[in-house]
Design an enzyme around this catalytic site. Structure first.
Site, PDB file in Angstrom:
ATOM      1  N   VAL A 122       3.283  25.968   2.354  1.00 36.77           N
ATOM      2  CA  VAL A 122       1.951  25.483   2.702  1.00 36.77           C
ATOM      3  C   VAL A 122       0.969  26.645   2.592  1.00 36.77           C
ATOM      4  CG1 VAL A 122       0.511  24.456   4.514  1.00 36.77           C
ATOM      5  CG2 VAL A 122       2.904  23.752   4.289  1.00 36.77           C
ATOM      6  N   ALA A 177      -0.495  31.437   4.601  1.00 33.13           N
ATOM      7  CA  ALA A 177       0.508  30.525   4.031  1.00 33.13           C
ATOM      8  C   ALA A 177       1.763  30.589   4.892  1.00 33.13           C
ATOM      9  CB  ALA A 177       0.841  30.924   2.609  1.00 33.13           C
ATOM     10  N   LYS A 178       2.659  29.695   4.698  1.00 35.15           N
ATOM     11  CA  LYS A 178       3.977  29.750   5.336  1.00 35.15           C
ATOM     12  C   LYS A 178       4.928  28.898   4.530  1.00 35.15           C
ATOM     13  CE  LYS A 178       5.646  31.786   9.012  1.00 35.15           C
ATOM     14  NZ  LYS A 178       5.202  33.069   9.561  1.00 35.15           N
ATOM     15  N   GLY A 179       6.200  29.247   4.594  1.00 31.01           N
ATOM     16  CA  GLY A 179       7.193  28.451   3.894  1.00 31.01           C
ATOM     17  C   GLY A 179       8.462  28.374   4.705  1.00 31.01           C
ATOM     18  N   ASP A 214      10.621  35.940   7.594  1.00 34.51           N
ATOM     19  CA  ASP A 214      10.332  35.330   8.891  1.00 34.51           C
ATOM     20  C   ASP A 214      11.696  35.053   9.530  1.00 34.51           C
ATOM     21  OD1 ASP A 214       7.905  34.177  10.453  1.00 34.51           O
ATOM     22  OD2 ASP A 214       9.359  32.565  10.570  1.00 34.51           O
TER      23      ASP A 214
END
Ligand code: NAD
Length: 416
Positions: free
Chosen positions: A59, A104-106, A145
């Protein structure tokens, strides 16, 4: 789906800030929604020969201030809502410390503890190939992460480089040093937490060298933060991990705990010169400084009233719920919010990216020194806004962040 609606939490924080800024309704709507959400379902052949399908996400929340940046999480609870909330927080985090990124992050819904190293490598290479249509060194730069590490970043860099036909070190950060990682990246978040804690002590009339510190979570962030507090002369009286905590009002030997107890069978709770406490008891101990450095939603409306620390500096992402925030504010507690306090990691990721793009590498001292300058400046920017608006630090940090992103969005204009 996460037990707590983290996306709801993130949107509520934005709505509160929008009221302070008298933000244009349309702009508020733009900032509430992610720019891009990619959901992928992909197969992996396990060591047994069995094929299993995994769901993954990337995202990107906002691109007004630059390419997007954010970690990749491997955890069974990862979902689109949580990934979107984390992407939104990354936008604010980059803006509050004023580095030229959006958020962003995934993540992949997976329990990596059930997979072999070879299976994790295959999952990583396939996942990044599925999302390579949106990531890139000029567009969206992943980082580690929960559940991912430097090795996973190395596989990502290798896969994207093979697909491009040449080595792309700047496509991901948090890499091993020998592949273009930065000196000081591993310690950066914990160090940044303590730089902000020192400044927060000063503006709250405390002296860190005389303070008693409690740290929840003794992983990467918590252990480095505890060690840096000790270096500043503070007494670390309690630390914990997922199995529970240990407490000694006279102080714990942080470096020894990390060296000899952390990561071995039984963990820090094997240390004898202390009292055993649960994670909830730990949060309520008498202390000056509380550093929640474990997971989200640890300080809630159920325990906020019992928190005795004068100053709470959030190493973890989202450790305090919205209701708890209100209770702490009413009690006059100072909370240095995650988007400011734990931004040291992304600041040093930014340094890593800059070094990779220039192929010119800095010493650890240069990295640490530049990090401290950025963190101190950001703390005092936020403190000044907090004083001006007579609000709490989270709202002040959000005011600065949202204002910077809104300004960039407005200046760029709406295409066409
Ligand atoms: P980590 O996995 O290295 O450490 C997490 C620690 O928390 C471990 O000691 C674990 O045992 C403990 N823990 C897990 N569940 C717990 C619970 N219910 N109660 C108490 N302790 C518990 O992870 P990390 O990299 O140190 O990250 C910690 C937090 O900081 C996360 O919220 C992460 O998103 C955030 N964060 C990390 C970075 C980074 O650079 N590593 C940057 C920004 C934010």
């Amino acid at each position: 789906m996460s037990e707590i609606d983290v996306l709801g939490m993130a949107r509520e924080q934005l709505a509160t800030t929008a009221r302070y800024l008298d933000l244009d309704e349309g702009l508020h709507e733009v900032l509430s929604a992610p720019k891009r959400q990619l959901v992928v379902n992909f197969p992996v052949v396990l060591d047994s020969g069995e094929v299993r399908c995994y769901q993954g996400y990337r995202v990107q929340h906002n691109v007004s201030r630059g390419p997007t940046k954010g970690g990749i999480r491997y955890h069974p609870d990862v979902d689109l809502g949580e990934t979107t909330a984390l992407a939104m927080w990354m936008t604010w985090k980059c803006a509050v410390v004023n580095i030229p990124y959006g958020g962003a992050k995934g993540g992949v819904r997976v329990n990596v503890k059930e997979l072999s190293k070879r299976e994790i490598e295959k999952l990583t290479r396939r996942f990044i190939s599925e999302i390579n249509i949106v990531v890139g060194e000029r567009s969206d730069i992943p980082a580690p992460d929960i559940g991912t590490n430097a090795q996973v970043m190395a596989w990502i860099m290798d896969t994207l480089s093979i697909q491009a036909g040449y080595t792309l070190p700047g496509v991901v950060t948090g890499k091993p040093i020998e592949l273009g990682g930065s000196e000081g990246r591993v310690e950066a978040t914990g160090r940044g937490v303590v730089v902000t804690a020192i400044e927060a002590c000063k503006t709250s009339g405390l002296n860190i060298s005389e303070s008693k510190v409690v740290v929840q979570g003794f992983g990467n962030v918590g252990s480095v933060a505890a060690e840096n507090c000790e270096k500043e002369g503070a007494t670390v009286i309690a630390v914990s991990d997922a199995t529970g905590g240990i407490y000694n009002p006279k102080g714990l030997p942080v470096a020894e705990l990390y060296r000899n107890y952390s990561g071995v069978e039984g963990g820090i709770r094997n240390y004898k010169e202390c009292e055993q406490v649960s994670n909830s008891e730990l949060l309520e101990l008498e202390c000056d400084l509380l550093l929640p450095c474990a997971i989200q939603a640890q300080i809630t409306e159920d325990n906020a009233d019992a928190i005795k620390a004068k100053l709470i500096v959030e190493g973890a992402n989202g450790p305090t719920t919205v209701h708890a925030d209100q209770i702490l504010a009413d009690k006059g507690k100072v909370v240095v919010p995650d988007i400011l306090a734990n931004a040291g990691g992304v600041v040093t990721s930014y340094f890593e990216w800059v070094q990779d793009l220039q192929n010119f590498f800095w010493t650890e001292h240069e990295v640490t020194d530049r990090l401290a300058k950025i963190m101190r400046r950001a703390y005092h920017d936020v403190h000044a806004v907090q004083q001006r608006h007579k609000t709490d630090m989270r709202t002040a940090a959000m005011i600065i962040a949202v204002q910077r992103v809104a300004e960039a969005t407005t200046r760029r204009g709406i295409f066409p």
